[in-house]
Enzyme design. Structure first.
Site, mmCIF file in Angstrom:
data_model
loop_
_atom_site.group_PDB
_atom_site.id
_atom_site.type_symbol
_atom_site.label_atom_id
_atom_site.label_comp_id
_atom_site.label_asym_id
_atom_site.label_seq_id
_atom_site.Cartn_x
_atom_site.Cartn_y
_atom_site.Cartn_z
ATOM 1 N N GLY A 100 0.419 -1.543 -0.251
ATOM 2 C CA GLY A 100 0.177 -0.117 0.202
ATOM 3 C C GLY A 100 0.984 0.678 -0.089
ATOM 4 O O GLY A 100 0.594 1.927 0.950
ATOM 5 N N ALA A 101 1.855 1.461 -0.491
ATOM 6 C CA ALA A 101 2.774 2.319 -0.884
ATOM 7 C C ALA A 101 3.011 3.860 -1.855
ATOM 8 O O ALA A 101 3.277 4.436 -1.911
ATOM 9 C CB ALA A 101 4.382 1.356 -1.002
ATOM 10 N N ASN A 102 1.784 3.856 -2.365
ATOM 11 C CA ASN A 102 1.391 4.795 -3.628
ATOM 12 C C ASN A 102 0.317 5.933 -2.869
ATOM 13 O O ASN A 102 0.550 6.728 -3.031
ATOM 14 C CB ASN A 102 0.475 3.990 -4.744
ATOM 15 N N THR A 103 0.536 5.601 -1.239
ATOM 16 C CA THR A 103 -0.806 7.040 -0.973
ATOM 17 C C THR A 103 -0.381 7.074 0.760
ATOM 18 O O THR A 103 0.013 5.450 1.293
ATOM 19 C CB THR A 103 -1.675 6.801 -1.156
ATOM 20 N N GLY A 104 -0.804 7.639 1.159
ATOM 21 C CA GLY A 104 -0.945 7.870 2.750
ATOM 22 C C GLY A 104 0.104 6.972 3.547
ATOM 23 O O GLY A 104 1.528 7.632 3.517
ATOM 24 N N GLY B 197 1.426 4.481 3.656
ATOM 25 C CA GLY B 197 2.668 3.031 2.825
ATOM 26 C C GLY B 197 3.451 4.154 2.770
ATOM 27 O O GLY B 197 4.155 4.120 2.346
ATOM 28 N N SER C 93 -3.626 -0.896 14.994
ATOM 29 C CA SER C 93 -4.302 0.413 15.349
ATOM 30 C C SER C 93 -5.128 0.090 16.449
ATOM 31 O O SER C 93 -5.580 -0.942 17.095
ATOM 32 C CB SER C 93 -5.997 0.586 13.948
ATOM 33 N N TYR D 129 -13.241 -4.271 11.241
ATOM 34 C CA TYR D 129 -11.794 -3.503 10.730
ATOM 35 C C TYR D 129 -11.415 -3.687 12.278
ATOM 36 O O TYR D 129 -9.764 -3.825 12.356
ATOM 37 C CB TYR D 129 -12.043 -2.078 10.628
#
Length: 296
Positions: free
Chosen positions: A21-25, A27, A149, A170
């Site tokens: 998940g490294a493309n945003t946020g 990550g 979380s 979640y």
């Protein structure tokens, strides 16, 4: 250190880091910081076009950065196996695996029929870690960092039937992240690798972007009011991944009130996350569900 920041990251030259998940946020912030400190970073993302854009942004900030991209859909065990095979073909060791990607507020199932939070947030990462495990163990001091979380405290997992989460899906998946982290670290005892966990506190990210509007809009408003930047939210993960004093089985989060804001420190997870019986049973069910059997 109560004010640990990305300037405290040791030189990462020569290290190989895989970030999901490294493309945003969070990550992206994690991948960028590791690349800026010299690591070769594999952006493992579902959307490779967005991953290419993220790689371009990192290279503009750090022209010497070594960035690789691998397509990874954690909601498909076929994709997880393909991604692991691609990474294994390119690297004979992995120094850091950052299990960061996650979803929230969704309904439905994964390609393999699992509840979507359970399948992506937990089972996908369980499978990926197992398929890359020998490469991590081959590193001089391999680390697996799994992002949980604050919400894990609201999760409930039946020790006798952990594959059928009920209630807040979640929160259940985030509790599973910690049960997995602790059980994995115990099983890594005779290796040079360690397993640790982190959580970002309150961070304003894009995790709600695919959620229904009735869930997404109020949560985005709260995140923007009280959350901190992805760069700050990534600091607990970065400390867990790079600080020399980190030990296996530790958990890092913000130092402030309710662990929502502040610089990263070692924190404590719920008593439920330390239930050894639940950890062991979850491990068994996860192997059965994914078909991935760890070899230490």
């Amino acid at each position: 250190m109560s004010s640990w920041t990305d300037t405290d990251i040791p030189d990462q030259s020569g290290r190989i880091a895989v970030v999901t998940g490294a493309n945003t946020g969070l990550g992206y912030a994690t991948a960028r910081a590791l690349a800026e400190h010299g690591a070769t970073v594999v952006l493992a993302c579902r959307n490779t076009d967005k991953a290419e854009e993220a790689a371009g942004r990192i290279r503009r900030l750090a022209p010497e950065a070594a960035i690789d991209i691998t397509e990874l859909d954690l909601g498909s065990l076929v994709s997880v196996r393909d991604a692991a095979a691609a990474i294994r073909a390119r690297y004979d060791r992995i120094d850091l695996l950052i299990n960061n990607a996650g979803v929230t507020g969704l309904t439905g199932t994964t390609a393999d029929g699992f509840e979507i939070h359970w399948g992506i947030n937990h089972l996908g990462h369980f499978a990926l870690t197992g398929l890359l495990l020998d490469r991590i163990i081959a590193a001089p001091a391999g680390r697996i960092v799994t992002v949980s979380s604050i919400g894990h405290r609201f999760g409930r997992i039946d020790a006798d039937d952990p594959v059928a989460p009920t209630g807040n899906a979640y929160a259940v998946s985030k509790l599973a992240n910690l049960l997995f982290t602790y059980e994995l670290d115990r099983r890594l005892t005779d290796t040079r690798a360690i397993s640790v966990a982190a959580h970002p506190g309150g961070a304003s990210t894009e995790i709600f972007r695919y959620s229904p509007a009735g869930f997404r809009l109020p949560n985005l408003a709260i995140a923007r009011l009280f959350g901190r930047t992805p760069a700050m939210g990534a600091l607990p993960t970065l400390r867990a991944a790079t600080a020399p004093d980190v030990r296996g089985g530790e958990y890092y989060g913000p130092a402030g009130l309710f662990e929502i804001r502040g610089y990263p420190v070692r924190v404590e997870s719920s008593a439920r996350s330390h239930d050894v019986r639940r950890q062991a049973r979850l491990w068994e069910v996860s192997e059965e569900s994914t078909g991935v059997h760890y070899r230490f």
